[in-house]
Design an enzyme around this catalytic site. Sequence first.
Site, PDB file in Angstrom:
ATOM      1  N   ARG A 284       4.254  -7.320 -18.823  1.00 23.81           N
ATOM      2  CA  ARG A 284       4.519  -7.081 -19.886  1.00 23.81           C
ATOM      3  C   ARG A 284       5.651  -6.343 -20.228  1.00 23.81           C
ATOM      4  NH1 ARG A 284      -0.504  -8.354 -22.474  1.00 23.81           N
ATOM      5  NH2 ARG A 284      -2.015  -7.851 -21.401  1.00 23.81           N
TER       6      ARG A 284
ATOM      7  N   ARG B 225     -17.162   7.158 -31.725  1.00 24.88           N
ATOM      8  CA  ARG B 225     -19.070   7.041 -31.539  1.00 24.88           C
ATOM      9  C   ARG B 225     -19.291   8.222 -31.788  1.00 24.88           C
ATOM     10  NH1 ARG B 225     -22.645   5.817 -27.178  1.00 24.88           N
ATOM     11  NH2 ARG B 225     -24.477   5.741 -29.233  1.00 24.88           N
TER      12      ARG B 225
ATOM     13  N   THR C  60       0.300  -0.764   0.066  1.00 25.50           N
ATOM     14  CA  THR C  60       0.078   0.017   0.195  1.00 25.50           C
ATOM     15  C   THR C  60       0.800   1.203   0.031  1.00 25.50           C
ATOM     16  OG1 THR C  60      -0.788  -0.191   2.375  1.00 25.50           O
ATOM     17  CG2 THR C  60      -1.993  -1.020   0.738  1.00 25.50           C
TER      18      THR C  60
ATOM     19  N   ASN D  57      -0.950   4.040 -10.396  1.00 25.06           N
ATOM     20  CA  ASN D  57      -0.067   4.696  -9.375  1.00 25.06           C
ATOM     21  C   ASN D  57       1.360   3.534  -9.625  1.00 25.06           C
ATOM     22  OD1 ASN D  57      -0.789   2.148  -7.759  1.00 25.06           O
ATOM     23  ND2 ASN D  57      -2.601   3.281  -7.377  1.00 25.06           N
TER      24      ASN D  57
ATOM     25  N   HIS E  60      -5.948  -3.997 -17.250  1.00 23.98           N
ATOM     26  CA  HIS E  60      -5.288  -3.994 -16.371  1.00 23.98           C
ATOM     27  C   HIS E  60      -6.022  -3.083 -15.670  1.00 23.98           C
ATOM     28  CE1 HIS E  60      -1.437  -5.905 -17.116  1.00 23.98           C
ATOM     29  NE2 HIS E  60      -1.895  -6.032 -18.099  1.00 23.98           N
TER      30      HIS E  60
ATOM     31  N   ASN F 103       2.990  -4.199 -11.260  1.00 28.54           N
ATOM     32  CA  ASN F 103       1.867  -4.937 -11.993  1.00 28.54           C
ATOM     33  C   ASN F 103       1.701  -5.246 -13.227  1.00 28.54           C
ATOM     34  OD1 ASN F 103       0.349  -7.449 -11.079  1.00 28.54           O
ATOM     35  ND2 ASN F 103      -1.135  -6.188 -12.455  1.00 28.54           N
TER      36      ASN F 103
ATOM     37  N   GLU G   7     -10.720   6.911 -23.138  1.00 26.85           N
ATOM     38  CA  GLU G   7     -10.335   7.252 -24.593  1.00 26.85           C
ATOM     39  C   GLU G   7     -11.038   8.048 -25.806  1.00 26.85           C
ATOM     40  OE1 GLU G   7     -10.030   2.764 -25.725  1.00 26.85           O
ATOM     41  OE2 GLU G   7      -9.916   2.987 -27.640  1.00 26.85           O
TER      42      GLU G   7
HETATM   43  C1  LIG Z   1       2.082 -12.887 -21.583  1.00 26.66           C
HETATM   44  C2  LIG Z   1      -0.008 -12.475 -21.171  1.00 26.66           C
HETATM   45  C3  LIG Z   1      -1.131 -14.147 -22.215  1.00 26.66           C
HETATM   46  C4  LIG Z   1      -2.638 -13.541 -21.895  1.00 26.66           C
HETATM   47  N1  LIG Z   1      -3.342 -14.266 -22.539  1.00 26.66           N
HETATM   48  C5  LIG Z   1      -4.232 -13.881 -22.168  1.00 26.66           C
HETATM   49  C6  LIG Z   1      -5.407 -14.431 -22.511  1.00 26.66           C
HETATM   50  O1  LIG Z   1      -4.957 -15.418 -23.340  1.00 26.66           O
HETATM   51  N2  LIG Z   1      -6.843 -14.536 -22.183  1.00 26.66           N
HETATM   52  C7  LIG Z   1      -7.219 -13.388 -21.682  1.00 26.66           C
HETATM   53  O2  LIG Z   1      -8.635 -12.963 -21.633  1.00 26.66           O
HETATM   54  N3  LIG Z   1      -6.119 -12.252 -20.683  1.00 26.66           N
HETATM   55  C8  LIG Z   1      -4.533 -12.772 -20.758  1.00 26.66           C
HETATM   56  N4  LIG Z   1      -3.542 -12.181 -20.642  1.00 26.66           N
HETATM   57  C9  LIG Z   1      -4.560 -11.222 -19.072  1.00 26.66           C
HETATM   58  C10 LIG Z   1      -4.667 -11.313 -18.141  1.00 26.66           C
HETATM   59  O3  LIG Z   1      -5.399 -12.432 -18.169  1.00 26.66           O
HETATM   60  C11 LIG Z   1      -4.875  -9.859 -17.484  1.00 26.66           C
HETATM   61  O4  LIG Z   1      -6.471  -9.810 -17.256  1.00 26.66           O
HETATM   62  C12 LIG Z   1      -4.099  -8.979 -17.635  1.00 26.66           C
HETATM   63  O5  LIG Z   1      -2.594  -9.189 -17.770  1.00 26.66           O
HETATM   64  C13 LIG Z   1      -3.997  -7.684 -16.259  1.00 26.66           C
HETATM   65  O6  LIG Z   1      -3.647  -8.483 -15.292  1.00 26.66           O
HETATM   66  P1  LIG Z   1      -3.854  -7.816 -13.637  1.00 26.66           P
HETATM   67  O7  LIG Z   1      -5.353  -8.580 -13.883  1.00 26.66           O
HETATM   68  O8  LIG Z   1      -2.709  -8.424 -12.758  1.00 26.66           O
HETATM   69  O9  LIG Z   1      -4.291  -6.897 -14.004  1.00 26.66           O
HETATM   70  P2  LIG Z   1      -5.338  -5.618 -13.479  1.00 26.66           P
HETATM   71  O10 LIG Z   1      -6.634  -5.530 -13.499  1.00 26.66           O
HETATM   72  O11 LIG Z   1      -4.607  -4.019 -12.793  1.00 26.66           O
HETATM   73  O12 LIG Z   1      -5.099  -6.094 -11.383  1.00 26.66           O
HETATM   74  C14 LIG Z   1      -4.038  -5.873 -10.829  1.00 26.66           C
HETATM   75  C15 LIG Z   1      -3.679  -6.822  -9.560  1.00 26.66           C
HETATM   76  O13 LIG Z   1      -6.096  -6.423  -8.988  1.00 26.66           O
HETATM   77  C16 LIG Z   1      -5.839  -7.766  -8.233  1.00 26.66           C
HETATM   78  N5  LIG Z   1      -6.722  -7.866  -8.979  1.00 26.66           N
HETATM   79  C17 LIG Z   1      -7.707  -6.660  -9.727  1.00 26.66           C
HETATM   80  N6  LIG Z   1      -9.453  -7.480 -10.025  1.00 26.66           N
HETATM   81  C18 LIG Z   1      -9.291  -8.192  -9.309  1.00 26.66           C
HETATM   82  C19 LIG Z   1     -10.265  -9.083  -9.183  1.00 26.66           C
HETATM   83  N7  LIG Z   1     -11.777  -8.796  -9.830  1.00 26.66           N
HETATM   84  N8  LIG Z   1      -9.959 -10.276  -8.058  1.00 26.66           N
HETATM   85  C20 LIG Z   1      -8.866 -10.221  -7.444  1.00 26.66           C
HETATM   86  N9  LIG Z   1      -7.508  -9.454  -7.781  1.00 26.66           N
HETATM   87  C21 LIG Z   1      -7.934  -8.927  -8.288  1.00 26.66           C
HETATM   88  C22 LIG Z   1      -4.876  -8.788  -8.460  1.00 26.66           C
HETATM   89  O14 LIG Z   1      -4.378  -8.992  -7.527  1.00 26.66           O
HETATM   90  C23 LIG Z   1      -4.466  -8.298  -9.651  1.00 26.66           C
HETATM   91  O15 LIG Z   1      -3.355  -9.467 -10.201  1.00 26.66           O
HETATM   92  C24 LIG Z   1      -2.816 -12.491 -20.947  1.00 26.66           C
HETATM   93  C25 LIG Z   1      -1.448 -11.082 -20.278  1.00 26.66           C
HETATM   94  C26 LIG Z   1      -0.155 -11.597 -20.821  1.00 26.66           C
HETATM   95  C27 LIG Z   1       0.596 -10.841 -19.869  1.00 26.66           C
END
Ligand SMILES: Cc1cc2nc3c(=O)[nH]c(=O)nc-3n(C[C@H](O)[C@H](O)[C@H](O)COP(=O)(O)OP(=O)(O)OC[C@H]3O[C@@H](n4cnc5c(N)ncnc54)[C@H](O)[C@@H]3O)c2cc1C
Length: 226
Positions: free
Chosen positions: A187, A92, A57, A176, A81, A182, A88
Site C-alpha cells: 500500500r 446501525r 515470527t 504487528n 488485510h 506486508n 469500526e
Molecule cells: C494494488 C492492489 C490491487 C488490488 N486489487 C484487488 C482486486 O482487484 N480485487 C481484490 O479482490 N483484491 C485486490 N487487492 C487486495 C489483495 O488481493 C489483498 O486482499 C490485500 O492486498 C491484502 O493482502 P494480504 O492477503 O497479503 O494481507 P493479509 O490478509 O493481512 O494477509 C497477510 C499474509 O498472511 C497470509 N494469509 C492470510 N490469509 C491467508 C489465507 N487465507 N491463506 C493463505 N495465506 C494467508 C498471506 O501470506 C498474506 O500475504 C489489491 C491489492 C493491491 C495492493
Amino acid sequence: MTEIRVLDHGFVRLDGSMADDLSVVNAARVSFGRYKEEMEESDVGLIRFLMREKHGTPFEHNSMRFHVKAPIFVTREWQRHRVASYNEFSMRYAKLENPDFYMPDEFRQPTEGSKPGQYQYEKWRGNQQRTKEMLKNHYQDSIDIYNWAVENNMAREQARLALPVAIYTEFYFTVNARSLMNFLSLRNEPQAQFEIREYARTLEEIWAGLMPITHETFVNNNRTAP
Ligand SMILES: Cc1cc2nc3c(=O)[nH]c(=O)nc-3n(C[C@H](O)[C@H](O)[C@H](O)COP(=O)(O)OP(=O)(O)OC[C@H]3O[C@@H](n4cnc5c(N)ncnc54)[C@H](O)[C@@H]3O)c2cc1C
C-alpha cells in the site's frame, strides 16, 4: 499521540503501542535462552539476517494500535488485510452527526497506454471545478435523504443506503510489525491507489519512529516483508 492529518478530513493517530527493535532481537534469541536489556551492534546484524532469510515470527512480538479516520472506499481496501484487528464506527447503532465526505484536490485519468496493474495517471482533462460542484451537491443530497429517513423512523441500517463511499468512517486498527510490513509493501508503493497510499505513508512514518532499525532493514531489503 496527536492526530496526523491525512487527505482533506482524515487522520491517523497512534492510540497505543508495545513495539521496539529489542523485542525482535529477544524473540529470536530466546531460541538460545538469551535475553538483552539493550540493543548492541550485533543485534542490528541479527535483524538484518532475520529479514533477509525471511524468519518472520520474531517480528510479530509487538503491537501498534491506530485510530484512523478514512473514506469508506479507502477503508474497504484497507480491511482486506486480514492479519490485524479492526473495530469500526457502526452506522446501525449510531446516527451520523456532521459527516465528512472526501473531495480530491484534483481528479486524474490513466495516461494513454498504461495498463491495469501498472496504471500511471495524469490530471483529468474534464472540468474539475464543475465536477467538484456536482459531487458536493450529490453529497448534500445523500445526507439530506439520510437525515430525512432517520427523522422518519427508518432503521439507520437502511437509511445509510443513501450514502456514497466517499463518506468518512472511523476505525481502530491493531497490527504487528510483520503484518504492517506486508501492508506497507502493498500500500505504500506506486501501484497502490493514491488515497490509501497517503495513509500507508503516515503509518510508515509512525512505525519508523518506534522500530527504526527494523524499518531501515525493511527498506534495505527491497521493502519485502519477511
Ligand atoms: C494494488 C492492489 C490491487 C488490488 N486489487 C484487488 C482486486 O482487484 N480485487 C481484490 O479482490 N483484491 C485486490 N487487492 C487486495 C489483495 O488481493 C489483498 O486482499 C490485500 O492486498 C491484502 O493482502 P494480504 O492477503 O497479503 O494481507 P493479509 O490478509 O493481512 O494477509 C497477510 C499474509 O498472511 C497470509 N494469509 C492470510 N490469509 C491467508 C489465507 N487465507 N491463506 C493463505 N495465506 C494467508 C498471506 O501470506 C498474506 O500475504 C489489491 C491489492 C493491491 C495492493
